[in-house]
Design a protein around this motif. Structure first.
Motif, mmCIF file in Angstrom:
data_model
loop_
_atom_site.group_PDB
_atom_site.id
_atom_site.type_symbol
_atom_site.label_atom_id
_atom_site.label_comp_id
_atom_site.label_asym_id
_atom_site.label_seq_id
_atom_site.Cartn_x
_atom_site.Cartn_y
_atom_site.Cartn_z
ATOM 1 N N VAL A 314 0.737 -1.288 0.042
ATOM 2 C CA VAL A 314 0.136 -0.227 -0.107
ATOM 3 C C VAL A 314 1.112 1.218 -0.002
ATOM 4 C CG1 VAL A 314 -1.628 1.413 1.296
ATOM 5 C CG2 VAL A 314 -2.020 -1.253 1.226
ATOM 6 N N GLY A 315 1.844 1.479 0.719
ATOM 7 C CA GLY A 315 2.821 2.417 1.060
ATOM 8 C C GLY A 315 3.483 2.832 -0.342
ATOM 9 N N HIS A 316 3.700 2.057 -1.348
ATOM 10 C CA HIS A 316 4.458 2.146 -2.405
ATOM 11 C C HIS A 316 3.720 1.880 -3.592
ATOM 12 C CE1 HIS A 316 8.332 2.525 -0.466
ATOM 13 N NE2 HIS A 316 8.104 1.405 0.000
ATOM 14 N N SER A 317 2.278 1.641 -3.529
ATOM 15 C CA SER A 317 1.198 1.553 -4.563
ATOM 16 C C SER A 317 1.245 2.863 -5.371
ATOM 17 C CB SER A 317 0.053 1.337 -3.974
ATOM 18 O OG SER A 317 -1.157 1.393 -4.932
ATOM 19 N N ASP A 318 0.725 2.689 -6.715
ATOM 20 C CA ASP A 318 0.314 3.985 -7.633
ATOM 21 C C ASP A 318 -0.679 4.426 -7.285
ATOM 22 O OD1 ASP A 318 -1.112 1.985 -8.454
ATOM 23 O OD2 ASP A 318 -0.295 2.028 -10.548
ATOM 24 N N LYS A 319 -1.691 3.771 -6.477
ATOM 25 C CA LYS A 319 -2.896 4.407 -5.713
ATOM 26 C C LYS A 319 -2.833 4.711 -4.375
ATOM 27 C CE LYS A 319 -5.972 1.974 -8.785
ATOM 28 N NZ LYS A 319 -6.885 0.896 -9.090
ATOM 29 N N ARG A 320 -1.563 5.007 -3.824
ATOM 30 C CA ARG A 320 -1.061 5.166 -2.540
ATOM 31 C C ARG A 320 -1.881 6.315 -1.763
ATOM 32 N NH1 ARG A 320 1.267 8.481 1.241
ATOM 33 N NH2 ARG A 320 2.992 7.338 2.621
ATOM 34 N N PRO A 321 -2.632 6.091 -0.728
ATOM 35 C CA PRO A 321 -3.505 7.018 0.022
ATOM 36 C C PRO A 321 -2.711 8.135 0.537
ATOM 37 C CG PRO A 321 -4.137 4.559 0.938
ATOM 38 C CD PRO A 321 -2.738 4.594 0.086
ATOM 39 N N THR A 322 -3.397 9.076 0.786
ATOM 40 C CA THR A 322 -2.492 10.473 1.339
ATOM 41 C C THR A 322 -1.928 10.135 2.525
ATOM 42 O OG1 THR A 322 -4.370 11.705 0.161
ATOM 43 C CG2 THR A 322 -2.929 12.886 1.773
ATOM 44 N N VAL A 323 -2.692 9.433 3.491
ATOM 45 C CA VAL A 323 -2.135 9.072 4.759
ATOM 46 C C VAL A 323 -2.057 7.621 4.821
ATOM 47 C CG1 VAL A 323 -2.280 9.356 7.313
ATOM 48 C CG2 VAL A 323 -2.810 11.291 5.773
ATOM 49 N N VAL A 324 -0.849 6.942 5.205
ATOM 50 C CA VAL A 324 -0.420 5.544 5.444
ATOM 51 C C VAL A 324 -0.118 5.484 6.546
ATOM 52 C CG1 VAL A 324 0.597 3.543 4.642
ATOM 53 C CG2 VAL A 324 -0.184 5.146 2.826
ATOM 54 N N TRP A 395 -5.051 12.829 14.720
ATOM 55 C CA TRP A 395 -3.835 13.006 14.221
ATOM 56 C C TRP A 395 -4.020 13.146 12.726
ATOM 57 C CZ3 TRP A 395 -0.622 10.733 10.751
ATOM 58 C CH2 TRP A 395 0.702 11.231 10.788
ATOM 59 N N ILE A 396 -4.758 11.896 12.072
ATOM 60 C CA ILE A 396 -4.970 11.645 10.710
ATOM 61 C C ILE A 396 -5.781 12.922 10.186
ATOM 62 C CG2 ILE A 396 -6.140 10.409 8.973
ATOM 63 C CD1 ILE A 396 -5.409 7.749 10.752
ATOM 64 N N ALA A 397 -6.698 13.402 10.966
ATOM 65 C CA ALA A 397 -7.505 14.644 10.481
ATOM 66 C C ALA A 397 -6.849 15.924 10.242
ATOM 67 C CB ALA A 397 -8.948 14.633 11.358
ATOM 68 N N THR A 398 -6.068 16.027 11.329
ATOM 69 C CA THR A 398 -5.030 17.093 11.343
ATOM 70 C C THR A 398 -4.069 17.037 10.092
ATOM 71 O OG1 THR A 398 -5.168 17.302 13.585
ATOM 72 C CG2 THR A 398 -3.490 18.314 12.449
ATOM 73 N N ARG A 399 -3.562 15.844 9.680
ATOM 74 C CA ARG A 399 -2.653 15.697 8.565
ATOM 75 C C ARG A 399 -3.324 15.837 7.431
ATOM 76 N NH1 ARG A 399 2.895 13.937 9.309
ATOM 77 N NH2 ARG A 399 3.550 13.291 7.137
ATOM 78 N N LEU A 400 -4.692 15.563 7.258
ATOM 79 C CA LEU A 400 -5.073 15.912 5.858
ATOM 80 C C LEU A 400 -5.871 17.262 5.851
ATOM 81 C CD1 LEU A 400 -7.497 12.555 5.878
ATOM 82 C CD2 LEU A 400 -5.507 13.260 4.085
ATOM 83 N N THR A 401 -5.608 18.306 6.701
ATOM 84 C CA THR A 401 -6.371 19.623 6.790
ATOM 85 C C THR A 401 -5.157 20.664 6.336
ATOM 86 O OG1 THR A 401 -6.293 19.626 9.187
ATOM 87 C CG2 THR A 401 -8.255 18.938 8.164
#
Length: 401
Positions: A314-324, A395-401
């Motif tokens: 997942v961490g190296h996918s071309d569809k990698r999420p914004t936060v892993v 923490w994740i919410a803060t990372r995405l804002t």
């Protein structure tokens, strides 16, 4: 004004933190809210109805059997004639009543009779907050869609006592009230998340399997916490005995390969939290019949092959999420192993913990974690797994804002 014409029913229960309710009333009213106070008998030992009534500029409700207030079934009217109920402070006793449906005074009766959102601000001694009975009650209330704010860490009223148990500050509670009444403002609304949880079972034969010890409690709690913040969450769960969390789509799998396929099918996503304790190996060739012991012979050799690395994929996918986010369950060198994993797996955050048998973390209800990022390491205190989940979701919410 942000709370103009909003009707808040404030339940004040008995604890030293009741004095903060006076400031809370003032803060709510200066934002335009109408505040109706309900006080337990215990609350009246710490602050007086006179003081509460002076600040709320209205009647203070204290007695379930008041002839005046109950002429029109007043407790039902109070329970319904509001936009939100705030319980601050919420004692361990009152939360126990709420969790078990007890109604032996006005406050508990109102809380049982309401169909309105409820915000709870716990306040108690740290040992009481950490007690297994309180943790069970909190979990029940969360599952009943009760919202929590706090408690915070700090010094207690008792000399020499410190830890989690301080009631959230009035302005923190006001912010939570505004969020709930603003359509339940959700910082992760519109975001998608995939979470893995539990162990995987890699069959050796129809009877035996290879697995890691995992109850799934932490992963399930994280999925629920992300959903409470508005995310559209898919939980990919290995075999566990705990119930599926509410508000979450759950995919049940057995093996690591199935888990990987289910995760990849949910990409692209905004968030990936890989909590599952995936078995690192599986047998190279599955025995279709139960392996039998043979007299005079030793155990048969097991040829193993490596399972897919879901976090790394997942961490190296071309569809990698914004936060892993990945988890590192270690028994030694927790920080150094976590740093290595952060780099190799392509994660934004590794949540590392010591799962040595003496910690009781594997299969338990509490966790003590360290957050490892490229910027550094942040150690969190011993918390319930639900509290870890809430903090991590924030923490994740803060990372995405």
């Amino acid at each position: 004004m942000p709370l103009a014409e909003k009707r808040i029913l404030l339940v004040i229960s008995g604890g030293i933190a009741a004095y903060k309710s006076l400031d809370l009333i003032r803060r709510l009213r200066e934002r335009g809210a109408e505040v109706r106070p309900v006080m337990t008998a215990g609350a009246q030992q710490f602050v007086t109805p006179l003081a509460v009534g002076a600040l709320s500029s209205g009647h203070v409700y204290t007695d379930l059997f008041s002839r005046e207030d109950e002429q029109d079934v007043g407790h039902i009217r109070l329970a319904r004639d509001c936009d939100l109920i705030v319980v601050a402070p919420a004692t361990a006793d009152l939360m126990a009543k709420m969790a078990n449906g007890l109604a032996d005074d006005l406050a508990s009766t109102v809380l049982l009779a309401t169909d309105r959102p409820v915000l709870v601000a716990p306040a108690m001694n740290p040992k009481m907050w950490a007690h297994a009975a309180t943790r069970r009650n909190v979990e029940t209330l969360r599952n009943d869609d009760i919202t929590f704010i706090g408690p915070n860490a700090g010094e207690m009223a008792e000399s020499g006592e410190a830890g989690f148990g301080r009631m959230a500050e009035p302005l923190e509670i006001v912010a939570a009230v505004e969020a709930l009444l603003d359509g339940g403002a959700k910082p992760l609304a519109g975001r998608t998340a995939v979470v893995t949880s539990g162990p995987t079972h890699e069959p050796i034969d129809p009877v035996r399997y290879i697995a890691n010890r995992s109850s799934g409690r932490q992963g399930h709690a994280i999925a629920a916490a992300l959903a409470r913040l508005g995310a559209d969450v898919t939980l990919v769960s290995g075999p566990v005995t705990i119930p599926d969390p509410k508000g979450v789509k759950v995919i049940h799998v057995e093996q690591a390969a199935e888990m990987l396929d289910a995760v990849l099918a949910r990409l692209p996503a905004d968030i990936a939290v890989m909590v599952a304790a995936v078995a690192d190996w599986r047998v190279a060739t599955l025995n279709t019949e139960k392996i039998k012991k043979q007299p005079g012979e030793g155990p048969p050799p097991l040829m193993l092959t490596e399972n897919p690395d879901i976090l790394k994929t997942v961490g190296h996918s071309d569809k990698r999420p914004t936060v892993v986010v990945g988890f590192a369950a270690e028994t030694q060198d927790v920080e150094s192993n976590g740093r290595v994993k952060l780099q190799k797996k392509g994660a934004d955050l590794i949540v590392a913990n010591d799962v040595s048998p003496e910690t009781g973390i594997m299969g338990g209800t509490r966790n003590s974690v360290k957050l490892i990022t490229a910027e550094g390491i942040e150690a969190w205190p011993d918390l319930s797994k639900e509290d870890v989940a809430d903090r991590l979701a924030g923490w994740i919410a803060t990372r995405l804002t």
